[in-house]
Design a protein around this motif. Structure first.
Motif, PDB file in Angstrom:
ATOM      1  N   ASP A   1       0.831  -1.210   0.000  1.00  0.00           N
ATOM      2  CA  ASP A   1       0.000   0.000   0.000  1.00  0.00           C
ATOM      3  C   ASP A   1       0.863   1.257   0.000  1.00  0.00           C
ATOM      4  N   VAL A   2       1.978   1.228   0.736  1.00  0.00           N
ATOM      5  CA  VAL A   2       2.858   2.400   0.782  1.00  0.00           C
ATOM      6  C   VAL A   2       3.413   2.713  -0.601  1.00  0.00           C
ATOM      7  N   ILE A   3       3.765   1.673  -1.340  1.00  0.00           N
ATOM      8  CA  ILE A   3       4.381   1.871  -2.653  1.00  0.00           C
ATOM      9  C   ILE A   3       3.353   2.201  -3.717  1.00  0.00           C
ATOM     10  N   THR A   4       2.100   1.769  -3.554  1.00  0.00           N
ATOM     11  CA  THR A   4       1.112   1.921  -4.625  1.00  0.00           C
ATOM     12  C   THR A   4      -0.010   2.893  -4.269  1.00  0.00           C
ATOM     13  N   THR A   5      -0.990   2.447  -3.539  1.00  0.00           N
ATOM     14  CA  THR A   5      -2.264   3.166  -3.458  1.00  0.00           C
ATOM     15  C   THR A   5      -2.428   4.095  -2.263  1.00  0.00           C
ATOM     16  N   ALA A   6      -1.570   3.967  -1.239  1.00  0.00           N
ATOM     17  CA  ALA A   6      -1.819   4.694   0.019  1.00  0.00           C
ATOM     18  C   ALA A   6      -0.999   5.970   0.154  1.00  0.00           C
ATOM     19  N   LYS A   7      -0.320   6.413  -0.899  1.00  0.00           N
ATOM     20  CA  LYS A   7       0.547   7.589  -0.781  1.00  0.00           C
ATOM     21  C   LYS A   7      -0.241   8.835  -0.386  1.00  0.00           C
ATOM     22  N   GLY A   8      -1.361   9.056  -1.053  1.00  0.00           N
ATOM     23  CA  GLY A   8      -2.161  10.244  -0.750  1.00  0.00           C
ATOM     24  C   GLY A   8      -2.668  10.244   0.677  1.00  0.00           C
TER      25      GLY A   8
ATOM     26  N   VAL B   1       4.504  13.106  -0.979  1.00  0.00           N
ATOM     27  CA  VAL B   1       5.389  11.959  -1.164  1.00  0.00           C
ATOM     28  C   VAL B   1       6.067  12.089  -2.521  1.00  0.00           C
ATOM     29  N   GLN B   2       7.390  12.100  -2.522  1.00  0.00           N
ATOM     30  CA  GLN B   2       8.135  12.201  -3.767  1.00  0.00           C
ATOM     31  C   GLN B   2       8.316  10.838  -4.421  1.00  0.00           C
ATOM     32  N   ASP B   3       8.640   9.842  -3.632  1.00  0.00           N
ATOM     33  CA  ASP B   3       8.896   8.515  -4.181  1.00  0.00           C
ATOM     34  C   ASP B   3       8.824   7.496  -3.059  1.00  0.00           C
ATOM     35  N   ALA B   4       8.494   6.252  -3.425  1.00  0.00           N
ATOM     36  CA  ALA B   4       8.461   5.160  -2.457  1.00  0.00           C
ATOM     37  C   ALA B   4       8.835   3.885  -3.188  1.00  0.00           C
ATOM     38  N   GLU B   5       9.872   3.210  -2.713  1.00  0.00           N
ATOM     39  CA  GLU B   5      10.354   2.002  -3.355  1.00  0.00           C
ATOM     40  C   GLU B   5      11.099   1.155  -2.346  1.00  0.00           C
ATOM     41  N   PRO B   6      11.323  -0.133  -2.661  1.00  0.00           N
ATOM     42  CA  PRO B   6      12.114  -0.985  -1.766  1.00  0.00           C
ATOM     43  C   PRO B   6      13.538  -0.464  -1.657  1.00  0.00           C
ATOM     44  N   PRO B   7      14.206  -0.720  -0.524  1.00  0.00           N
ATOM     45  CA  PRO B   7      15.519  -0.118  -0.301  1.00  0.00           C
ATOM     46  C   PRO B   7      16.685  -0.802  -1.021  1.00  0.00           C
ATOM     47  N   THR B   8      16.546  -2.062  -1.467  1.00  0.00           N
ATOM     48  CA  THR B   8      17.645  -2.755  -2.128  1.00  0.00           C
ATOM     49  C   THR B   8      17.199  -3.281  -3.480  1.00  0.00           C
ATOM     50  N   GLU B   9      18.172  -3.601  -4.345  1.00  0.00           N
ATOM     51  CA  GLU B   9      17.863  -4.076  -5.692  1.00  0.00           C
ATOM     52  C   GLU B   9      17.171  -5.434  -5.653  1.00  0.00           C
ATOM     53  N   GLU B  10      17.595  -6.302  -4.725  1.00  0.00           N
ATOM     54  CA  GLU B  10      16.945  -7.612  -4.628  1.00  0.00           C
ATOM     55  C   GLU B  10      15.471  -7.472  -4.275  1.00  0.00           C
ATOM     56  N   ILE B  11      15.217  -6.574  -3.335  1.00  0.00           N
ATOM     57  CA  ILE B  11      13.821  -6.361  -2.940  1.00  0.00           C
ATOM     58  C   ILE B  11      13.048  -5.704  -4.075  1.00  0.00           C
ATOM     59  N   VAL B  12      13.716  -4.829  -4.824  1.00  0.00           N
ATOM     60  CA  VAL B  12      13.066  -4.197  -5.979  1.00  0.00           C
ATOM     61  C   VAL B  12      12.598  -5.257  -6.968  1.00  0.00           C
ATOM     62  N   GLN B  13      13.479  -6.229  -7.270  1.00  0.00           N
ATOM     63  CA  GLN B  13      13.122  -7.289  -8.198  1.00  0.00           C
ATOM     64  C   GLN B  13      11.973  -8.134  -7.648  1.00  0.00           C
ATOM     65  N   ALA B  14      12.017  -8.392  -6.335  1.00  0.00           N
ATOM     66  CA  ALA B  14      10.934  -9.168  -5.727  1.00  0.00           C
ATOM     67  C   ALA B  14       9.608  -8.426  -5.834  1.00  0.00           C
ATOM     68  N   PHE B  15       9.657  -7.114  -5.617  1.00  0.00           N
ATOM     69  CA  PHE B  15       8.429  -6.340  -5.718  1.00  0.00           C
ATOM     70  C   PHE B  15       7.925  -6.286  -7.159  1.00  0.00           C
ATOM     71  N   LYS B  16       8.859  -6.245  -8.112  1.00  0.00           N
ATOM     72  CA  LYS B  16       8.436  -6.270  -9.510  1.00  0.00           C
ATOM     73  C   LYS B  16       7.731  -7.583  -9.839  1.00  0.00           C
ATOM     74  N   SER B  17       8.248  -8.685  -9.268  1.00  0.00           N
ATOM     75  CA  SER B  17       7.592  -9.980  -9.480  1.00  0.00           C
ATOM     76  C   SER B  17       6.199  -9.988  -8.866  1.00  0.00           C
ATOM     77  N   VAL B  18       6.110  -9.416  -7.671  1.00  0.00           N
ATOM     78  CA  VAL B  18       4.796  -9.324  -7.026  1.00  0.00           C
ATOM     79  C   VAL B  18       3.844  -8.470  -7.855  1.00  0.00           C
ATOM     80  N   GLU B  19       4.357  -7.366  -8.380  1.00  0.00           N
ATOM     81  CA  GLU B  19       3.525  -6.488  -9.194  1.00  0.00           C
ATOM     82  C   GLU B  19       3.067  -7.198 -10.460  1.00  0.00           C
ATOM     83  N   THR B  20       3.974  -7.983 -11.060  1.00  0.00           N
ATOM     84  CA  THR B  20       3.591  -8.761 -12.247  1.00  0.00           C
ATOM     85  C   THR B  20       2.496  -9.763 -11.907  1.00  0.00           C
ATOM     86  N   ALA B  21       2.642 -10.414 -10.740  1.00  0.00           N
ATOM     87  CA  ALA B  21       1.614 -11.366 -10.312  1.00  0.00           C
ATOM     88  C   ALA B  21       0.280 -10.667 -10.081  1.00  0.00           C
ATOM     89  N   LYS B  22       0.345  -9.468  -9.528  1.00  0.00           N
ATOM     90  CA  LYS B  22      -0.900  -8.711  -9.313  1.00  0.00           C
ATOM     91  C   LYS B  22      -1.567  -8.366 -10.639  1.00  0.00           C
TER      92      LYS B  22
END
Length: 319
Positions: free
Chosen positions: A161-168, A196-217
Motif C-alpha cells: 500500500d505504501v508503494i502503490t495506493t496509500a501515498k495520498g 510523497v516524492q517517491d516510495a520504493e524498496p531499499p535494495t535491488e533484490e527487494i526491488v526485483q521481488a516487488f516487480k515480481s509481485v507487481e507482475t503477479a498482481k
C-alpha cells in the motif's frame, strides 16, 4: 627656515591649524556619531519579512513591511523571513542531484518490510516571536518532528500500500499530525504542504521481488477481468435458460392442474350417476377397469344354467 639649534621652523599658518585641530576632530567625531545614530534610528522591513522590535530582551512590537524608527543602542530589531521554504526528507539535493539519505528514508511497515520513502516538506514561519525566542533551530526541530510523524504513520500500512495506493492518505495523515504537534510545541512554524516524492524498496533484490509481485498482481487483475467478461457473457444466457425452465414448469403446472380438474369433474359426474344407479354403475366401473388391466380379456356373461354364452363387448365407444 632653521633656528639656532638647526630645527626647521614651522610656518605660522601651521600653528593656527594645529591649535584648531582638536576642535575640528571633535566636531567631525560628533558628526559621525550623529550620522551613525540617525542611521541606527531607522530601519526598513521588506515585503516578505517581519521585524521584532525589542528593548532589553522584551518584545515591544512586530512590524510588517515599511520604514520604522527605533531608539539606537537601546532597542534592537530582529528580522524574520516569512516566505515559504522547502526541505527534502529522505533525500538531499547536491549539484542538482537527489542524494538518498538512508537514515531518514528507510522505514518499516506493518507487515515487517522495509521501504525507502521520500517526502518534500514546504513550511513557513507562522509566529515570528515564537520562531525567534522559543527555540534555537526551529527548522531542525520541525524536521525531526516530521520524521517521527512519518515513521509513526508508515508503520500502520503494508508495504504494498505504501508503494502503490496509500501515498495520498499517508501524506494527508502526516501533514495533519505534524501541524498538530507544531501547534502544541509552539515553535512558530507551520506546514504549507507535504507530498510523497517517491516510495520504493531499499535494495535491488527487494526491488526485483516487488516487480515480481507487481507482475503477479497484474496477472491476477487480468484473470479477474477475464472472469468478469465470461460472467457478463454467460450470465444472460443462463438467465434466459432459467426463464425458459420456469416457463416450461409453469406450463406443465397449468396442464396438470387442468388435467386434475378434468378428472375431478369426471369423477363428480360418475358419482352423480352412481347415486342414481349404484349397482349398474359399480358393475360398469368394474368392467371398464378389467378392460384397462387386461385389454385382451374376453368377458362372457352367463346365469350359469343356459347353454348359450353371449360375449360381452366393450362398454366403451367403438372405434
Amino acid at each position: 627656515m632653521f633656528g639656532k639649534k638647526g630645527n626647521m621652523q614651522q610656518p605660522h599658518g601651521y600653528k593656527d591649524v594645529a591649535k584648531k585641530s582638536p576642535k575640528l576632530i571633535i566636531f567631525i567625531a560628533i558628526a559621525i556619531v550623529l550620522l551613525f545614530c540617525v542611521g541606527e534610528s531607522f530601519y526598513s522591513v521588506k515585503e516578505q519579512e517581519q521585524a521584532i522590535l525589542t528593548m532589553f530582551g522584551k518584545v515591544l512590537r512586530v512590524d510588517t513591511a515599511g520604514l520604522y524608527f527605533k531608539v539606537p543602542f537601546i532597542q534592537d530589531v530582529h528580522t524574520i523571513d516569512m516566505t515559504t521554504h522547502g526541505i527534502g526528507i529522505g533525500y538531499t539535493i547536491k549539484d542538482g542531484q537527489n542524494i538518498t539519505v538512508d537514515d531518514e528514508g528507510v522505514m518499516i511497515t506493518s507487515d515487517f518490510n522495509f521501504v525507502d520513502i521520500d517526502f518534500y516538506l514546504e513550511y513557513k514561519v507562522s509566529d515570528p516571536v515564537a520562531a525567534y525566542y522559543n527555540s534555537v533551530s526551529p527548522e531542525v526541530i520541525m524536521k525531526n518532528m516530521a520524521l517521527a510523524c512519518i515513521r509513526n504513520t508508515v508503520v500502520n500500512y503494508k508495504v504494498d500500500d505504501v508503494i502503490t495506493t496509500a501515498k495520498g492518505q499517508i501524506q494527508s495523515e502526516v501533514k495533519e499530525t505534524l501541524q498538530k504537534e507544531l501547534t502544541e510545541k509552539n515553535i512558530g512554524m507551520m506546514v504549507v504542504n507535504l507530498s510523497v516524492q517517491d516510495a520504493e524498496p531499499p535494495t535491488e533484490e527487494i526491488v526485483q521481488a516487488f516487480k515480481s509481485v507487481e507482475t503477479a498482481k497484474q496477472g491476477k487483475d487480468t484473470a479477474v477481468n477475464n472472469a468478469k467478461k465470461y460472467q457478463s457473457e454467460e450470465l444472460p444466457k443462463a438467465e434466459a435458460d432459467a426463464d425458459k425452465i420456469i416457463q416450461d414448469a409453469e406450463a406443465y403446472k397449468q396442464a396438470r392442474i387442468a388435467e386434475a380438474e378434468g378428472q375431478v369433474a369426471r369423477f363428480n359426474e360418475m358419482y352423480e350417476q352412481y347415486k342414481l344407479q349404484p349397482y349398474i354403475t359399480k358393475k360398469r366401473l368394474f368392467y371398464e377397469t378389467m378392460e384397462d388391466v387386461l385389454p385382451g380379456l374376453k368377458v362372457i356373461i352367463s346365469d350359469g344354467n343356459t347353454q348359450q354364452m353371449l360375449p360381452l363387448d366393450s362398454f366403451s365407444a367403438t372405434e
